[in-house]
Design an enzyme around this catalytic site. Structure first.
Site, PDB file in Angstrom:
ATOM      1  N   GLY A  69     -31.267  -8.159-111.970  1.00  0.00           N
ATOM      2  CA  GLY A  69     -32.452  -7.517-112.527  1.00  0.00           C
ATOM      3  C   GLY A  69     -32.900  -6.406-111.614  1.00  0.00           C
ATOM      4  N   ALA A  70     -34.128  -6.026-111.788  1.00  0.00           N
ATOM      5  CA  ALA A  70     -34.634  -4.882-111.062  1.00  0.00           C
ATOM      6  C   ALA A  70     -34.598  -5.084-109.548  1.00  0.00           C
ATOM      7  CB  ALA A  70     -36.051  -4.593-111.507  1.00  0.00           C
ATOM      8  N   VAL A 104     -28.746 -12.790-109.293  1.00  0.00           N
ATOM      9  CA  VAL A 104     -28.764 -14.243-109.385  1.00  0.00           C
ATOM     10  C   VAL A 104     -27.333 -14.766-109.388  1.00  0.00           C
ATOM     11  CG1 VAL A 104     -29.585 -16.206-110.728  1.00  0.00           C
ATOM     12  CG2 VAL A 104     -30.883 -14.073-110.732  1.00  0.00           C
ATOM     13  N   ASP A 108     -44.263  -9.807-117.291  1.00  0.00           N
ATOM     14  CA  ASP A 108     -42.985  -9.291-117.796  1.00  0.00           C
ATOM     15  C   ASP A 108     -42.369 -10.260-118.791  1.00  0.00           C
ATOM     16  OD1 ASP A 108     -41.001  -7.416-118.107  1.00  0.00           O
ATOM     17  OD2 ASP A 108     -39.912  -7.976-116.296  1.00  0.00           O
ATOM     18  N   GLY A 119     -26.427 -12.774-113.205  1.00  0.00           N
ATOM     19  CA  GLY A 119     -27.150 -11.638-113.772  1.00  0.00           C
ATOM     20  C   GLY A 119     -27.842 -10.881-112.664  1.00  0.00           C
TER      21      GLY A 119
END
Ligand SMILES: *[C@@H]1O[C@H](CO)[C@@H](O)[C@H](O)[C@H]1NC(C)=O
Ligand SMILES: *[C@@H]1O[C@H](CO)[C@@H](O)[C@H](O)[C@H]1NC(C)=O
Ligand SMILES: *[C@@H]1O[C@H](CO)[C@@H](O)[C@H](O)[C@H]1NC(C)=O
Ligand SMILES: *[C@@H]1O[C@H](CO)[C@@H](O)[C@H](O)[C@H]1NC(C)=O
Ligand SMILES: *[C@@H]1O[C@H](CO)[C@@H](O)[C@H](O)[C@H]1NC(C)=O
Length: 812
Positions: A529-530, A534, A644, A527
């Site tokens: 993210g910002a 990963v 978050d 994945g």
């Protein structure tokens, strides 16, 4: 017993004997309302706190200072600290300190400036005034000696109506210019002589009316708008029959102050304020709360659509409804406000527009930022049907006149500058493709601290962030968070090696090549993210130990401070509901973190997908997340605010145990420290209101996000669901509160048999969630208390309406 004798008569439907009173010609007969006579010759001076109060002290007539040396002759609510103004005489012509209003010996009420020039006067048509009085209804009157009112402030409203005030054909309210400036603005509310109650935009600053954006559609029937003693606002026909209810079920006027106002944003709203002494008002916040069901029009962003003018927001901007149902103006990516203090002035491009002479060569210097559900419906230059999005993109990029293209259902509209009537709303559909120059920053010029020569990579990163993030993610949030990181990166010169973490933290330090090997050259991506991607890996010393290797992106790698914080904070945590950090790599420019691999993926996949998790697993997940957060907030050595919390950051193991991940943006705060950074971290929709308000950020921001997550867990849906048919259900937080208040929590878990059979707990969980999402952070429980409430150790009391606290969320 009030001045409104005629109104009350009017309200008795079909009572013809009383009816004729209604149409009595003016002047109105006086009534037995108590008053203090203001005798002829008295005056008030702009500067001292002199005012003429009503007998109850609730209203006052006098001067209020509204600008540096600007005074308004006004009537206001005198018992509330805000001294809210409800009427004014000279909104476009403020007077100065020392100027006077005087009830002359001849009975005229006159406002003069110090040179003796008349600024305003109450028109009594030459009749002989005997005295003036500030009445307890909020009406200021000039009366004849026989108590017949010759002039009433109620008959010359500014922008506000009060209970018992009537609004007859020909009356109008004109909105103020802005929240701070009460001079005449852009909107008008009128009961026309044709019987229609209408909202108009005005051609600012001339004040002539454009076209209506809302109408009661009561042509030939509408006779009187009534705000009655009970606080109901409705339009009635001549025979008293109610035609349109504008505001119903208000709290009682005995316990609340009421006012209805056409606000500067063009929306007519009914507000109430508890009279603090009255027990009936207990539980309401001590401020003006809007009755949201009274908003006219309900969505101003989509209501205004006219060829003249800019729409509900300025040119080149777009309007969207905030969580508080109030319109918010924003600039599209690549644009900034001309005047951040007056967003209605619109937005300007931050870049040099396309060169038409060399259009063919400049085409590749531009790119398109996409934004769903956004449109500027009246700025078309060209329209093409039955085309593809790809075609539409190319067509706009190669056309120097095209600023934005809208693609929707095989249609492509090219839009020209200035863009008008912009709106962002789920009902819009389609996709806006906003053209931006690549080699020029989209950064706000105000952010001078940003290194200018990073602009190119900035754009690319922001662009990819936007793709990754959901549509609802506000561009600016990311920009801010990003700028902050960027800033950190430049604080120190790059050190080639980061020292290992704190003593006592047993983390393995990996070399980059070890991790390359472990991940098979970063082959399998789990994945992104910002700020990180990963990858899956296995540790060489144990083939069966699968790990998740988080590679922090290039820009963030420079950011030593953040990296250190993350490693230290996570390294010290140890809890079954938190993801375990096994090691890190800090070599040259490489910054990686090695975590245990959590097999089952993240909660979002199971909550919003199909089949969904059953109620009991969802409950367990709620407990787990609550315990994990409680640990972070109160039990680990350094308090950690996650910042978050959202389903994507809750991982699930084989037995669906909740494991909180991604402390990447957690800000390390010492126990009593307040906000340490102005960056907004986190994800819109889960963000607590204090992020937007420059208030200290505390652990309570996580409580808020947890509240939203809990609602999503209960209902198996996202907080914001633009697709739902019923508008009331679009925002889960509001819908959940409505259901709870109406005793219909069952609607939230319809079709979920397990949950339906466990209704008592469902209701309790909903109540806990509502406590967590209170706007006032101090009302939100701690995670400890949340844990105890979830487990049933502590009783849950009835929560107040979270939205009644919500005030407008400012744009940046
Ligand atoms: C007017 O009232 C305000 C607040 O009540 C007070 O601070 C101020 O000193 C007063 N001014 C005068 C001239 O009395
Ligand atoms: C209020 O806005 C109007 C219109 O822009 C402006 O002319 C006026 O100076 C403003 N008044 C104050 C007190 O700022
Ligand atoms: C105000 O209007 C509402 C709705 O028509 C009605 O139910 C209520 O009795 C009225 N109150 C008074 C004091 O007339
Ligand atoms: C974009 O470039 C132009 C000319 O190079 C410059 O005038 C303008 O200020 C730049 N905009 C930003 C936001 O840097
Ligand atoms: C801009 O970036 C280059 C390297 O990309 C660097 O050498 C230069 O010093 C930077 N300039 C400024 C003003 O920061």
């Amino acid at each position: 017993m009030k001045v409104v004798f005629h109104v009350m008569a009017f309200l008795v439907p079909y009572s013809s004997c009383l009816l004729f009173l209604v149409i009595l010609p003016q002047p109105f007969p006086a009534t037995a309302e108590s008053y203090k006579k203001i005798t002829l010759g008295l005056s008030l001076t702009a500067s001292n706190n002199d005012s003429w109060q009503s007998p109850s002290g609730e209203f006052a007539f006098g001067f209020q200072q509204v600008a540096v040396d600007g005074f308004l002759l006004a009537i206001w609510f005198d018992k509330i600290p805000e001294k809210t103004i409800l009427w004014s005489a000279n909104r476009n012509n403020l007077v100065q300190r020392g100027d006077k209003v005087k009830l002359m010996k001849d009975g005229q009420l006159v406002l003069n400036d110090r040179k003796g020039k008349q600024i305003w006067r109450a028109d009594t048509a030459g009749s002989r005034v005997a005295y003036a009085a500030m009445l307890d209804s909020g009406n200021f009157v000039l009366a004849r000696h026989d108590s017949v009112n010759l002039w009433e402030s109620f008959r010359e409203p500014t922008d506000t109506l009060l209970p018992t005030q009537t609004f007859s054909q020909g009356s109008k309210l004109v909105a103020g210019y802005s929240s701070m400036n009460r001079s005449t603005g852009r909107y008008q509310f009128t009961l026309q002589s044709d019987g229609n109650l209408v909202l108009y935009t005005l051609a600012f600053p001339i004040g002539s009316v454009n076209s209506p954006y809302w109408s009661s559609k009561t042509e030939g029937n509408g006779f009187l708008l009534s705000f009655n003693q009970s606080g109901n606002i409705y339009l009635a026909a001549k025979n008293g029959r109610m035609l349109v209810m504008l505001s119903s079920d208000p709290p009682p006027t005995s316990d609340f102050y009421h006012r209805a106002i056409l606000e500067y944003d063009g929306v007519f709203r009914h507000y109430v304020y508890p009279k603090s002494m009255n027990p009936g008002a207990a539980g309401w916040p001590l401020r003006w709360s809007p009755l949201t069901s009274s908003f006219i029009p309900p969505n101003i962003c989509t209501s205004i659509r006219e060829n003249n003018g800019c729409g509900a927001c300025g040119f080149n901007s777009y309007c969207s409804l905030g969580n508080d149902q109030k319109p918010k103006c924003s600039c599209p990516p690549g644009y900034t406000f001309l005047d951040p203090n007056d967003v209605m002035k619109g937005c300007k491009q931050n870049f040099v527009s396309q060169n038409c002479e060399e259009a063919s060569q400049e085409t590749e210097l531009f790119y398109l930022e996409q934004k769903e559900n956004t449109d500027w419906p009246l700025s078309d230059s060209e329209h093409f049907s039955t085309v593809t999005e790809e075609w539409c993109r190319k067509a706009c990029l190669s056309d120097c006149f095209c600023a934005v293209a809208i693609f929707r259902d095989g249609n492509c509209w090219k839009k020209k500058i200035p863009l008008s009537n912009g709106r962002f709303d789920p009902s819009v559909g389609g996709r806006a493709l906003i053209k931006i120059r690549q080699d020029n920053s989209t950064l706000n010029p105000a952010d001078d601290d940003v290194p200018k020569n990073k602009s190119r990579s900035t754009i690319i990163i922001i662009g990819s962030l936007l793709v990754i993030s959901s549509v609802s993610l506000n561009f600016l949030f990311i920009l801010r968070a990003f700028l902050d990181v960027l800033q950190f990166g430049y604080e120190k010169t790059k050190k080639r090696y980061l020292e290992p973490t704190d003593p006592g933290v047993t983390l393995r330090s990996f070399t980059f090549s070890e991790l390359e090997k472990a991940t098979g050259n970063f082959e399998e991506e789990l994945g992104s993210g910002a700020f990180a991607t990963v990858y899956k890996g296995t540790l060489d010393f144990d083939e069966r130990t699968f790990v998740a290797v988080k590679n922090l992106d290039k820009m963030v790698r420079d950011c030593e401070k953040e990296f250190k914080a993350e490693v230290n904070a996570i390294g010290r945590t140890n809890h079954k509901n938190l993801v375990k950090l096994l090691g890190f790599c800090n070599e040259g420019e490489h910054r990686l973190l090695v975590y245990e691999l959590i097999r089952n993926g993240n909660l979002a996949n199971f909550l919003f997908g199909n089949p969904r998790l059953n109620w009991f697993k969802r409950m367990q997940i709620a407990f787990g997340v609550a315990r994990g957060l409680f640990y972070l907030h109160e039990e680990c050595s350094t308090q950690i605010i996650h910042c978050d919390i959202k389903p994507q950051n809750i991982l699930l193991d084989e037995s669906f145990r909740a494991i909180i991940s991604d402390f990447g943006i957690a800000k390390l705060l010492k126990a009593d420290q307040t906000r340490t950074s102005t960056a907004i971290r986190g994800t819109k929709g889960y963000l607590a209101p204090e992020w937007f308000k420059n208030l200290p950020v505390t652990v309570k921001v996580d409580v808020y996000s947890f509240g939203i997550l809990l609602l999503e867990l209960i209902c198996c849906r996202k907080n914001f669901e633009p697709e739902v048919k019923n508008e009331d259900q679009m925002v889960l937080a509001y819908w959940a509160y409505d259901c709870y208040r109406d005793g219909k929590a069952g609607l939230l878990v319809a079709n979920d048999d397990d949950a339906v059979l466990d209704m008592k707990r469902v209701v309790k969980f909903v109540m806990i969630a509502i406590w967590c999402i209170q706007e006032d952070p101090s009302l939100r429980p701690t995670m400890k208390k949340v844990t105890l409430m979830l487990e049933g150790t502590v009783e849950v009391s009835a929560p107040p309406d979270p939205s009644s606290f919500i005030s407008s969320i400012e744009s940046f």
